[in-house]
Design a protein around this motif. Structure first.
Motif, PDB file in Angstrom:
ATOM      1  N   SER A  61       0.830  -1.210   0.000  1.00 57.26           N
ATOM      2  CA  SER A  61       0.000   0.000   0.000  1.00 57.26           C
ATOM      3  C   SER A  61       0.861   1.254   0.000  1.00 57.26           C
ATOM      4  N   THR A  62       1.955   1.228   0.748  1.00 59.62           N
ATOM      5  CA  THR A  62       2.846   2.395   0.799  1.00 59.62           C
ATOM      6  C   THR A  62       3.348   2.775  -0.586  1.00 59.62           C
ATOM      7  N   VAL A  63       3.918   1.806  -1.298  1.00 60.36           N
ATOM      8  CA  VAL A  63       4.548   2.119  -2.580  1.00 60.36           C
ATOM      9  C   VAL A  63       3.518   2.439  -3.655  1.00 60.36           C
ATOM     10  N   ASN A  64       2.376   1.758  -3.624  1.00 56.82           N
ATOM     11  CA  ASN A  64       1.389   1.988  -4.680  1.00 56.82           C
ATOM     12  C   ASN A  64       0.613   3.284  -4.480  1.00 56.82           C
ATOM     13  N   LEU A  65       0.323   3.642  -3.241  1.00 57.57           N
ATOM     14  CA  LEU A  65      -0.300   4.944  -2.988  1.00 57.57           C
ATOM     15  C   LEU A  65       0.660   6.071  -3.366  1.00 57.57           C
ATOM     16  N   VAL A  71       2.066   9.890 -10.027  1.00 54.74           N
ATOM     17  CA  VAL A  71       1.549   9.896 -11.395  1.00 54.74           C
ATOM     18  C   VAL A  71       0.594  11.067 -11.615  1.00 54.74           C
ATOM     19  N   HIS A  72      -0.106  11.439 -10.551  1.00 56.02           N
ATOM     20  CA  HIS A  72      -1.068  12.545 -10.644  1.00 56.02           C
ATOM     21  C   HIS A  72      -0.449  13.890 -10.276  1.00 56.02           C
ATOM     22  N   GLY A  73       0.869  13.981 -10.332  1.00 54.36           N
ATOM     23  CA  GLY A  73       1.523  15.284 -10.244  1.00 54.36           C
ATOM     24  C   GLY A  73       1.988  15.735  -8.880  1.00 54.36           C
ATOM     25  N   LEU A  74       1.880  14.885  -7.857  1.00 54.40           N
ATOM     26  CA  LEU A  74       2.299  15.277  -6.515  1.00 54.40           C
ATOM     27  C   LEU A  74       3.655  14.657  -6.191  1.00 54.40           C
ATOM     28  N   LYS A  75       4.567  15.466  -5.687  1.00 52.50           N
ATOM     29  CA  LYS A  75       5.905  14.960  -5.366  1.00 52.50           C
ATOM     30  C   LYS A  75       5.842  14.190  -4.051  1.00 52.50           C
ATOM     31  N   THR A  76       6.313  12.961  -4.118  1.00 47.40           N
ATOM     32  CA  THR A  76       6.121  12.029  -3.017  1.00 47.40           C
ATOM     33  C   THR A  76       7.437  11.351  -2.654  1.00 47.40           C
ATOM     34  N   LEU A  77       7.667  11.228  -1.341  1.00 48.24           N
ATOM     35  CA  LEU A  77       8.873  10.575  -0.828  1.00 48.24           C
ATOM     36  C   LEU A  77       8.469   9.373   0.001  1.00 48.24           C
ATOM     37  N   VAL A  78       9.049   8.227  -0.299  1.00 50.01           N
ATOM     38  CA  VAL A  78       8.853   7.011   0.498  1.00 50.01           C
ATOM     39  C   VAL A  78      10.103   6.794   1.342  1.00 50.01           C
ATOM     40  N   PRO A 123       9.143  10.806 -12.254  1.00 50.36           N
ATOM     41  CA  PRO A 123      10.036  11.884 -11.829  1.00 50.36           C
ATOM     42  C   PRO A 123       9.585  12.545 -10.530  1.00 50.36           C
ATOM     43  N   ASN A 124       8.352  12.275 -10.107  1.00 50.80           N
ATOM     44  CA  ASN A 124       7.832  12.845  -8.863  1.00 50.80           C
ATOM     45  C   ASN A 124       8.000  11.927  -7.663  1.00 50.80           C
ATOM     46  N   LEU A 125       8.617  10.766  -7.861  1.00 56.42           N
ATOM     47  CA  LEU A 125       8.673   9.751  -6.809  1.00 56.42           C
ATOM     48  C   LEU A 125      10.110   9.537  -6.330  1.00 56.42           C
ATOM     49  N   TYR A 126      10.317   9.702  -5.023  1.00 57.91           N
ATOM     50  CA  TYR A 126      11.635   9.544  -4.418  1.00 57.91           C
ATOM     51  C   TYR A 126      11.556   8.489  -3.316  1.00 57.91           C
ATOM     52  N   CYS A 127      12.702   7.913  -2.995  1.00 55.69           N
ATOM     53  CA  CYS A 127      12.749   6.889  -1.942  1.00 55.69           C
ATOM     54  C   CYS A 127      14.071   6.970  -1.182  1.00 55.69           C
ATOM     55  N   VAL A 128      13.967   6.878   0.139  1.00 50.77           N
ATOM     56  CA  VAL A 128      15.152   6.686   0.977  1.00 50.77           C
ATOM     57  C   VAL A 128      15.174   5.192   1.315  1.00 50.77           C
ATOM     58  N   PRO A 129      16.135   4.438   0.768  1.00 55.57           N
ATOM     59  CA  PRO A 129      16.099   2.975   0.903  1.00 55.57           C
ATOM     60  C   PRO A 129      16.496   2.491   2.296  1.00 55.57           C
ATOM     61  N   ALA A 130      16.181   1.221   2.542  1.00 51.37           N
ATOM     62  CA  ALA A 130      16.625   0.533   3.755  1.00 51.37           C
ATOM     63  C   ALA A 130      17.587  -0.581   3.353  1.00 51.37           C
ATOM     64  N   VAL A 168       4.942  12.466   2.320  1.00 47.28           N
ATOM     65  CA  VAL A 168       5.976  11.540   2.786  1.00 47.28           C
ATOM     66  C   VAL A 168       5.260  10.326   3.362  1.00 47.28           C
ATOM     67  N   PHE A 169       5.599   9.143   2.851  1.00 48.74           N
ATOM     68  CA  PHE A 169       5.067   7.887   3.389  1.00 48.74           C
ATOM     69  C   PHE A 169       6.210   7.140   4.067  1.00 48.74           C
ATOM     70  N   ILE A 170       6.006   6.770   5.325  1.00 45.46           N
ATOM     71  CA  ILE A 170       7.025   6.036   6.071  1.00 45.46           C
ATOM     72  C   ILE A 170       6.549   4.598   6.250  1.00 45.46           C
ATOM     73  N   ASP A 171       7.267   3.667   5.641  1.00 43.37           N
ATOM     74  CA  ASP A 171       6.906   2.254   5.718  1.00 43.37           C
ATOM     75  C   ASP A 171       7.588   1.632   6.927  1.00 43.37           C
ATOM     76  N   CYS A 172       6.796   1.240   7.912  1.00 41.65           N
ATOM     77  CA  CYS A 172       7.343   0.733   9.174  1.00 41.65           C
ATOM     78  C   CYS A 172       7.557  -0.775   9.142  1.00 41.65           C
ATOM     79  N   PRO A 173       8.424  -1.276  10.013  1.00 36.38           N
ATOM     80  CA  PRO A 173       8.569  -2.728  10.155  1.00 36.38           C
ATOM     81  C   PRO A 173       7.342  -3.295  10.868  1.00 36.38           C
ATOM     82  N   PRO A 174       7.085  -4.599  10.739  1.00 34.89           N
ATOM     83  CA  PRO A 174       5.929  -5.204  11.414  1.00 34.89           C
ATOM     84  C   PRO A 174       6.204  -5.450  12.897  1.00 34.89           C
ATOM     85  N   SER A 175       6.435  -4.360  13.632  1.00 35.31           N
ATOM     86  CA  SER A 175       6.699  -4.449  15.068  1.00 35.31           C
ATOM     87  C   SER A 175       6.393  -3.081  15.672  1.00 35.31           C
TER      88      SER A 175
END
Length: 309
Positions: A61-65, A71-78, A123-130, A168-175
Motif C-alpha cells: 500500500s505504501t509504494v502503490n499509494l 503519477v497525478h503530479g504530486l511529489k512524493t517521498l517514500v 520523476p515525482n517519486l523519491y525513496c530513501v532505501p533501507a 511523505v510515506f514512512i513504511d514501518c517494520p511489522p513491530s
C-alpha cells in the motif's frame, strides 16, 4: 445516436472491444489521467504506514499509494524503515549494504538529501532505501540522545522544501519497536492497512494504545487519519463481515475504496515495480489510484478546515 458510456468496461461491451482493449483503456486512464494533477495539500503531509501484523499489505500500500500520487503530479517521498527493504525493491531503488540509506540518516552519518534516490517509475517519486544495516539500528539508537526524534530531525531538512515534497510515506517494520516510534514521532498522520480476513483486528488495540502513548508524550499532532481495507475477496462472506465491522468501528476514517486481492499486485514487486508500472490496467492499480484520490481529497478538506479555523 446514443453516446458511448464513460466507463471503459461498459464502452467495451457496447463497441465489441476485446478484454485486452478494455484493459488498455484503463491503463491509459491510470498513466495519463484526464483530470491532470491532484490538488496539493496546504502543508506537507507525513503519513506513517503502520501495523505490527505482517502480511496485511503495508509495504504494498505504501509504494502503490505513493506511485499513484506521483503519477497525478504530486511529489512524493517514500522512507523505507523496514530492514527487509521491500519498499526499496518495489521502487527499484538500490539497497545493497553500503548504499546511503535510512540507517545512515538515523545515526547522523548522511543527510536525507544524500540518501534519497529518484525512482525511475516517476520523476515525482523519491525513496530513501533501507539496507540490512538497519536491522541493528534499534540497538544502536537506544544509547543515542533524542533517540525517538532522529527521523523527525532528519525530515526537518530544507531539501524537502527545495524538492517541493507534498507527501511523505514512512513504511514501518511489522513491530512496535523504536523504529516505529521514530516514524510516529516524525509524522502527523497514521495510515493503518487492515486485511479483510479472519483475525484482522487482532493486535490492533495494542497499536492504537502505542499511538496514544506517542500522542501523550512525544507528538500531540499525531492522529489516525486513514484506514485502508486490503486483500478484499468479494467471493467470501468473511470479507464483507470484516469490512462492515471495521467501518462500524472506525467510521469515516476508513477509505471508501477497498483494495482487492490481486495476483498482479503480488507479482509486481518481483519485477522491481509498483502495480501501476507493472499492470496499470489491472483492478489493483485502479483501486490504488482511487484510494490515492481519496487521500488527496482529504488533504483538500483539511486545508478548508484549517482555513476556516
Amino acid at each position: 445516436m446514443t453516446p458511448p458510456p464513460s466507463d471503459p468496461a461498459s464502452a467495451g461491451q457496447e463497441l465489441g472491444w476485446t478484454p485486452i482493449a478494455e484493459e488498455a483503456v484503463r491503463a491509459a486512464s491510470v498513466l495519463h489521467p484526464k483530470e491532470g494533477a491532484l490538488p496539493r495539500p496546504n502543508r506537507r503531509r507525513v503519513l506513517t504506514v503502520a501495523n505490527q501484523k505482517g502480511g496485511v499489505g503495508k509495504t504494498t500500500s505504501t509504494v502503490n499509494l505513493a506511485a499513484a500520487l506521483a503519477v497525478h503530479g504530486l511529489k512524493t517521498l517514500v522512507i523505507d524503515l523496514d530492514p527487509q527493504g521491500n519498499a526499496s525493491t518495489a521502487l527499484d531503488i538500490d539497497h545493497r549494504s553500503g548504499t546511503p540509506s535510512i540507517y545512515e540518516v538515523l545515526i547522523g552519518e548522511v543527510s536525507l538529501a544524500e540518501a534519497a534516490a529518484q525512482s525511475e517509475q516517476s520523476p515525482n517519486l523519491y525513496c530513501v532505501p533501507a539496507t540490512i544495516d538497519l536491522a541493528g539500528a534499534e540497538i544502536e539508537l537506544v544509547s543515542m540522545a533524542s533517540r525517538e526524534m532522529r527521523l523527525k530531525e532528519a525530515l526537518s531538512s530544507e531539501i524537502l522544501d527545495e524538492i517541493g515534497v507534498d507527501y511523505v510515506f514512512i513504511d514501518c517494520p511489522p513491530s512496535l519497536g523504536l523504529l516505529t516510534v521514530n516514524a510516529m514521532v516524525a509524522a502527523q498522520e497514521v495510515l493503518i492497512p487492515i486485511q479483510c480476513e479472519y483475525y484482522a483486528l487482532e493486535g490492533l488495540g495494542q497499536l492504537l494504545s502505542n499511538i496514544e502513548l506517542v500522542q501523550a508524550h512525544l507528538n500531540r499532532e499525531l492522529s489516525v487519519s486513514t484506514i485502508l481495507l486490503t486483500m478484499y475477496d468479494g467471493r467470501t462472506k468473511l470479507a464483507d463481515q470484516v469490512t462492515n465491522e471495521v467501518r462500524n468501528h472506525f467510521g469515516d476514517t476508513v477509505l471508501k475504496t477497498v483494495i482487492p486481492r490481486s495476483v498482479k499486485v503480488s507479482e509486481a514487486p518481483g519485477y522491481g515495480q509498483t502495480v501501476l508500472a507493472y499492470d496499470p490496467g489491472s483492478r489493483g492499480a485502479m483501486s490504488y489510484v482511487d484510494a490515492a484520490k481519496e487521500i488527496a481529497q482529504r488533504g483538500v478538506e483539511m486545508k478548508e478546515r484549517s482555513g476556516t479555523a
